[in-house]
Design an enzyme around this catalytic site. Structure first.
Site, short mmCIF file in Angstrom:
data_model
loop_
_atom_site.label_atom_id
_atom_site.label_comp_id
_atom_site.label_asym_id
_atom_site.label_seq_id
_atom_site.Cartn_x
_atom_site.Cartn_y
_atom_site.Cartn_z
N ARG A 281 -117.84 -28.68 71.24
CA ARG A 281 -117.69 -27.87 70.12
C ARG A 281 -117.23 -28.30 68.75
NH1 ARG A 281 -119.61 -23.10 70.93
NH2 ARG A 281 -118.28 -21.87 69.26
N LEU A 282 -117.50 -29.72 68.70
CA LEU A 282 -116.89 -30.36 67.38
C LEU A 282 -118.36 -30.49 66.48
CD1 LEU A 282 -114.77 -33.05 68.72
CD2 LEU A 282 -114.07 -31.11 67.55
#
Length: 193
Positions: A172-173
């Site tokens: 989720r970066l």
């Protein structure tokens, strides 16, 4: 140093998305709000994009058109899951010229041209039969003739002030790049995921 051109980048991603045949890359969520600030959203189809903006078409009597006339600001969101990309666009909206609307209308399938005349988009409908009856009457009216563009139907152009490219990344970066119009150019800022 000026930022890269987000319109050119959009076109490149659009072409990548178009290469994936499992969905319609032209589909976008269009968010509008009425004068009281009440939002609404629906899907539209992108029909043109250039340095002036992003174009879609509708019945000028529709809810979306009424909201755009009363509050001429909107947002578009493209979600191209197969290429892990979302594009968010915000800006002011204006009608396209009658000539642009005429040119696009002429490319539509005949059935869709007749449908633009038959539908009083977003208005209450007494029965499905009444809509079909109007459509059939129009088929007869225009038999053997070109179907002209209805005066109540045409395009809107969203002139982008902000364009965000959101790329899905591991853990989720996500990679978020926001382009903001500054005069004749663009400024790019990275955003936290």
């Amino acid at each position: 140093m000026s930022a890269p051109d987000p319109i050119a980048e959009f076109r490149a991603h659009f072409d990548r998305a178009a290469a994936v045949a499992e969905f319609d890359e032209t589909a976008a969520a269009l968010a509008t709000a009425d004068v009281g600030g009440r939002p609404s959203v629906r899907m539209v189809l992108l029909k043109a994009v250039d340095e002036r903006g992003f174009v879609f078409y509708t019945n000028y009597g529709s809810r979306k058109a009424a909201e755009l006339e009363a509050n001429p600001r909107a947002a578009l969101c493209f979600h191209w899951d197969p290429i892990d990309l979302q594009v968010r666009i915000e800006g002011a909206v204006t009608r396209v010229s009658a000539e642009e609307s005429d040119a696009y209308f002429a490319t539509r399938p005949r059935g869709s041209q007749l449908g633009a005349w038959a539908s009083e988009q977003s208005r209450p409908l007494a029965s499905r039969f009444s809509l079909l009856r109007r459509y059939l009457a129009l088929q007869l009216q225009y038999a053997g003739r070109e179907v002209p563009r209805p005066p109540h139907w045409g395009g809107f152009r969203l002139a982008p002030e902000r364009i965000e490219f959101w790329s899905s990344e591991r853990f989720r970066l996500h990679d978020r790049r926001l382009f903001t119009r500054r005069g004749d150019g663009w400024e790019m800022t990275r955003l936290q995921p």
